[in-house]
Design a protein around this motif. Structure first.
Motif, PDB file in Angstrom:
ATOM      1  N   LEU A  15     100.677  69.299  23.742  1.00 60.88           N
ATOM      2  CA  LEU A  15     102.049  68.768  23.744  1.00 60.88           C
ATOM      3  C   LEU A  15     102.094  67.296  23.372  1.00 60.88           C
ATOM      4  CD1 LEU A  15     103.410  70.373  27.021  1.00 60.88           C
ATOM      5  CD2 LEU A  15     104.082  70.909  24.683  1.00 60.88           C
ATOM      6  N   GLY A  16     100.982  66.602  23.595  1.00 57.57           N
ATOM      7  CA  GLY A  16     100.958  65.140  23.473  1.00 57.57           C
ATOM      8  C   GLY A  16     101.476  64.629  22.139  1.00 57.57           C
ATOM      9  N   LEU A  17     100.986  65.209  21.033  1.00 53.17           N
ATOM     10  CA  LEU A  17     101.379  64.695  19.721  1.00 53.17           C
ATOM     11  C   LEU A  17     102.832  65.014  19.402  1.00 53.17           C
ATOM     12  CD1 LEU A  17      98.283  65.288  17.423  1.00 53.17           C
ATOM     13  CD2 LEU A  17      99.184  63.137  18.308  1.00 53.17           C
TER      14      LEU A  17
ATOM     15  N   THR B 182      98.651  56.001  24.776  1.00 59.19           N
ATOM     16  CA  THR B 182      97.742  56.683  25.702  1.00 59.19           C
ATOM     17  C   THR B 182      97.310  58.035  25.138  1.00 59.19           C
ATOM     18  OG1 THR B 182      98.830  55.619  27.568  1.00 59.19           O
ATOM     19  CG2 THR B 182      97.490  57.546  28.062  1.00 59.19           C
ATOM     20  N   ASN B 183      98.270  58.763  24.582  1.00 57.31           N
ATOM     21  CA  ASN B 183      97.913  60.073  24.041  1.00 57.31           C
ATOM     22  C   ASN B 183      96.984  59.953  22.835  1.00 57.31           C
ATOM     23  OD1 ASN B 183      98.052  62.978  23.785  1.00 57.31           O
ATOM     24  ND2 ASN B 183      99.194  62.547  21.945  1.00 57.31           N
ATOM     25  N   LEU B 184      97.280  59.000  21.934  1.00 51.52           N
ATOM     26  CA  LEU B 184      96.423  58.837  20.751  1.00 51.52           C
ATOM     27  C   LEU B 184      95.009  58.438  21.172  1.00 51.52           C
ATOM     28  CD1 LEU B 184      98.801  57.099  18.174  1.00 51.52           C
ATOM     29  CD2 LEU B 184      98.164  59.516  18.365  1.00 51.52           C
TER      30      LEU B 184
ATOM     31  N   SER C 101      93.572  59.013  24.178  1.00 49.54           N
ATOM     32  CA  SER C 101      92.840  60.091  24.864  1.00 49.54           C
ATOM     33  C   SER C 101      92.418  61.169  23.876  1.00 49.54           C
ATOM     34  CB  SER C 101      93.604  60.662  26.061  1.00 49.54           C
ATOM     35  OG  SER C 101      94.931  60.878  25.749  1.00 49.54           O
ATOM     36  N   ASN C 102      93.225  61.396  22.832  1.00 46.00           N
ATOM     37  CA  ASN C 102      92.782  62.325  21.791  1.00 46.00           C
ATOM     38  C   ASN C 102      91.532  61.799  21.093  1.00 46.00           C
ATOM     39  OD1 ASN C 102      94.803  64.163  22.265  1.00 46.00           O
ATOM     40  ND2 ASN C 102      96.057  63.565  20.515  1.00 46.00           N
ATOM     41  N   ALA C 103      91.529  60.505  20.785  1.00 48.26           N
ATOM     42  CA  ALA C 103      90.373  59.914  20.098  1.00 48.26           C
ATOM     43  C   ALA C 103      89.109  60.095  20.948  1.00 48.26           C
ATOM     44  CB  ALA C 103      90.630  58.448  19.797  1.00 48.26           C
ATOM     45  N   PHE C 104      89.246  59.925  22.265  1.00 47.66           N
ATOM     46  CA  PHE C 104      88.094  60.137  23.156  1.00 47.66           C
ATOM     47  C   PHE C 104      87.728  61.619  23.207  1.00 47.66           C
ATOM     48  CE2 PHE C 104      89.212  55.970  24.879  1.00 47.66           C
ATOM     49  CZ  PHE C 104      87.948  55.419  24.981  1.00 47.66           C
ATOM     50  N   ARG C 105      88.771  62.445  23.339  1.00 47.01           N
ATOM     51  CA  ARG C 105      88.552  63.873  23.533  1.00 47.01           C
ATOM     52  C   ARG C 105      87.929  64.537  22.306  1.00 47.01           C
ATOM     53  NH1 ARG C 105      93.858  66.736  25.519  1.00 47.01           N
ATOM     54  NH2 ARG C 105      93.410  65.800  27.534  1.00 47.01           N
ATOM     55  N   TYR C 106      88.405  64.133  21.122  1.00 54.00           N
ATOM     56  CA  TYR C 106      87.944  64.789  19.895  1.00 54.00           C
ATOM     57  C   TYR C 106      87.022  63.901  19.064  1.00 54.00           C
ATOM     58  CZ  TYR C 106      91.930  67.597  21.357  1.00 54.00           C
ATOM     59  OH  TYR C 106      92.805  68.352  22.098  1.00 54.00           O
TER      60      TYR C 106
HETATM   61 MG   LIG Z   1      96.514  64.974  23.475  1.00 55.19          MG
END
Ligand SMILES: [Mg+2]
Ligand SMILES: Nc1ncnc2c1ncn2[C@@H]1O[C@H](COP(=O)(O)OP(=O)(O)O)[C@@H](O)[C@H]1O
Length: 313
Positions: free
Chosen positions: A277-279, A214-216, A218-223
């Motif tokens: 914090l996610g990564l 989920t974190n990876l 959401s990062n891909a979407f976010r960045y």
């Molecule tokens: Mg993140």
């Protein structure tokens, strides 16, 4: 060696001046060879004086070196502490901002809900269902996720991140997470390509891996700047490989070394949301599962995060 005709006084003065320069020509043999008892005593006294001075000088030098070592260590500790404090302060600033944003939205939405329910004329409850309730739900989810991240920090820092491994099909798990991102995909109109090469089975903590994926994502979407995202799962010998690739802002080499540490964000806090914090949490979960997480990236060229996990024997 006393020169011919050298007087006692001359001899003593010569030795003293030698000793002053950190040298000494007197040895046990010279003392033995001296027939004059009194002079022997004096020579012995000189030798002891010389040795005392040498050992004192050595001690002083050692003390200076030790002091330098302590200073260097203190500087190192101070720099580390300053960095940690800076990261913590930045974290607190971001955390309070991040927590306030969804709360503000929630309050506004609740006002709308109150208004619409109060009036309750034709079509208004439909608007409530279609427009305001989804926003309320998203913001509550966001708040929950933020609070869970903060709880995980406490768990990891106190060594209480406990995994509950059970049989998991990684492809199923990834498909499940991807499905949860469907609304996000639709809203952002991002192309999400998923390649699952079943079976990729192992014994892992499904809920924790869910969090990593989920974190990876959401990062891909976010960045990812709205460009296509690829997710793939496959088996490679004794390892399960999960890769999430985006074509967004990318990460500099320097930042690649920091992003798996707590509270670190490579982008400025006014640019993009998130606690940084996610990564770190993902890294802790993957390592605790016996695996590895890494990134390949370059600024402007997007990023590929790869998670490697041991598969069931
Ligand atoms: Mg993140
Ligand atoms: N896919 C990505 N592309 C570019 N930068 C990223 C990506 N994923 C993470 N980063 C950088 O790493 C930082 C840490 O990520 P993370 O720990 O997930 O925190 P957050 O997403 O909450 O900021 C992010 O702030 C961002 O600067």
């Amino acid at each position: 060696v006393p020169s011919v005709g050298e007087s006692w006084a001359d001899q003593i003065l010569r030795h003293l001046s030698d000793i002053g320069r950190g040298q000494c020509a007197i040895s046990d043999a010279t003392i033995e060879a001296e027939p004059n008892l009194e002079l022997r005593q004096i020579l012995l006294g000189h030798l002891i004086l010389h040795e005392d001075l040498l050992s004192e000088r050595a001690q002083r030098e050692e003390a200076v070196r030790e002091q330098a070592r302590i200073s260097a260590e203190q500087r190192r500790l101070t720099v580390g502490l300053e960095r940690a404090l800076e990261a913590r302060d930045q974290f607190l600033a971001i955390a309070s901002h991040e927590l306030r944003t969804p709360i503000t939205t929630l309050l506004l939405q609740l006002e709308c809900v109150k208004l619409l329910v109060g009036r309750n004329r034709g079509g208004e409850l439909e608007e409530l269902k279609a427009r305001h309730l989804p926003v309320l739900r998203r913001q509550v989810d966001r708040l929950t996720a933020l609070i869970m991240e903060m709880l995980d920090v406490a768990r990891i820092n106190t060594g209480r991140l406990e995994l509950q491994p059970a049989p998991v099909e990684l492809c199923d798990l990834v498909a499940e997470v991807v499905e949860r991102f469907e609304p996000e995909v639709a809203r952002r109109r991002v192309a999400l390509h998923v390649t699952l090469a079943r079976p990729v089975a192992g014994r892992w903590d499904a809920a924790r891996l869910d969090q990593v994926i989920t974190n990876l994502l959401s990062n891909a979407f976010r960045y990812g700047e709205g460009r296509p995202i690829d997710v793939s799962v496959r088996r490679d010998g004794g390892r399960a490989l999960l890769a999430v690739r985006d074509r967004g802002i990318g990460i500099s080499l320097d930042d690649q070394k920091r992003i798996f540490s707590p509270f670190t964000r490579a982008v400025s806090s006014d640019h993009i949301a998130g606690l940084g914090l996610g990564l770190w949490i993902a890294h802790e979960i993957v390592e605790a599962s016996g695996g590895q997480i890494r990134v390949e990236s370059a600024p402007g060229a997007g990023s590929t995060f790869t998670v490697e996990l041991p598969v069931a024997a």
